[in-house]
Design a protein around this motif. Sequence first.
Motif, PDB file in Angstrom:
ATOM      1  N   ALA A 143     -19.814  10.292   5.815  1.00  0.00           N
ATOM      2  CA  ALA A 143     -18.744   9.795   6.488  1.00  0.00           C
ATOM      3  C   ALA A 143     -18.704   8.197   6.068  1.00  0.00           C
ATOM      4  O   ALA A 143     -17.735   7.434   6.430  1.00  0.00           O
ATOM      5  N   VAL A 144     -19.782   7.354   5.540  1.00  0.00           N
ATOM      6  CA  VAL A 144     -20.135   6.126   5.337  1.00  0.00           C
ATOM      7  C   VAL A 144     -19.275   5.978   4.154  1.00  0.00           C
ATOM      8  O   VAL A 144     -19.623   6.545   3.026  1.00  0.00           O
ATOM      9  N   TRP A 201     -26.478  15.563  10.115  1.00  0.00           N
ATOM     10  CA  TRP A 201     -27.115  14.371   9.514  1.00  0.00           C
ATOM     11  C   TRP A 201     -26.199  14.147   8.146  1.00  0.00           C
ATOM     12  O   TRP A 201     -25.883  13.216   7.604  1.00  0.00           O
ATOM     13  N   ARG A 202     -25.864  15.368   7.544  1.00  0.00           N
ATOM     14  CA  ARG A 202     -25.082  15.092   6.306  1.00  0.00           C
ATOM     15  C   ARG A 202     -23.472  14.568   6.349  1.00  0.00           C
ATOM     16  O   ARG A 202     -23.061  13.829   5.476  1.00  0.00           O
ATOM     17  N   ARG A 203     -23.300  15.171   7.437  1.00  0.00           N
ATOM     18  CA  ARG A 203     -21.817  14.716   7.920  1.00  0.00           C
ATOM     19  C   ARG A 203     -21.898  13.307   8.101  1.00  0.00           C
ATOM     20  O   ARG A 203     -20.838  12.530   7.805  1.00  0.00           O
ATOM     21  N   GLN A 204     -22.753  12.790   8.851  1.00  0.00           N
ATOM     22  CA  GLN A 204     -22.674  11.516   9.153  1.00  0.00           C
ATOM     23  C   GLN A 204     -22.862  10.571   7.772  1.00  0.00           C
ATOM     24  O   GLN A 204     -22.634   9.362   7.835  1.00  0.00           O
ATOM     25  N   ARG A 205     -23.836  10.940   6.775  1.00  0.00           N
ATOM     26  CA  ARG A 205     -24.072  10.221   5.723  1.00  0.00           C
ATOM     27  C   ARG A 205     -22.973  10.060   4.969  1.00  0.00           C
ATOM     28  O   ARG A 205     -22.607   9.298   4.106  1.00  0.00           O
TER      29      ARG A 205
END
Length: 149
Positions: free
Chosen positions: A79-80, A73-77
Amino acid sequence: MWAFLQHLSFWDWLALGTVLLILEVFGAGGYLLWIGMAAATVGVLTFVLPSMPWALQFLLFGLLSIATALYWWRRQRSAVRESDQPNLNLRGQELIGKTFVVHEAIVDGRGKIKVADGVWMARGPDAALGSRVRVVSQQGAILLVERAD
């Protein structure tokens, strides 16, 4: 049920991990990938330490699942990223402020302007064919224009 829980083997955890990874193929967005990896990790630990109690196995699985899901979740956030070209693929937005020639006279607030090799519908003050107008805004496929002096 208790007998099954007390005699969990590494095969059970590997099977759960495999099922979760297969379900991930159908589009879970990455979360089942990491939970499946957590199950596989518990399976490997159970293989290395076969006397590990079932309660500890479930505790490890829960903690690893939460940790890996939070990591994802933190990695996806993170990446934006903001684009250095925010108007990319918003053709009308890149035209704002530019001057164009009226292709079809603007009468009663409606007409067409020539933009590169295309023609756009335009709204604005009346303007004769061939006069120059400046794009001030966009509403869908219609460009709002003003007279260019």
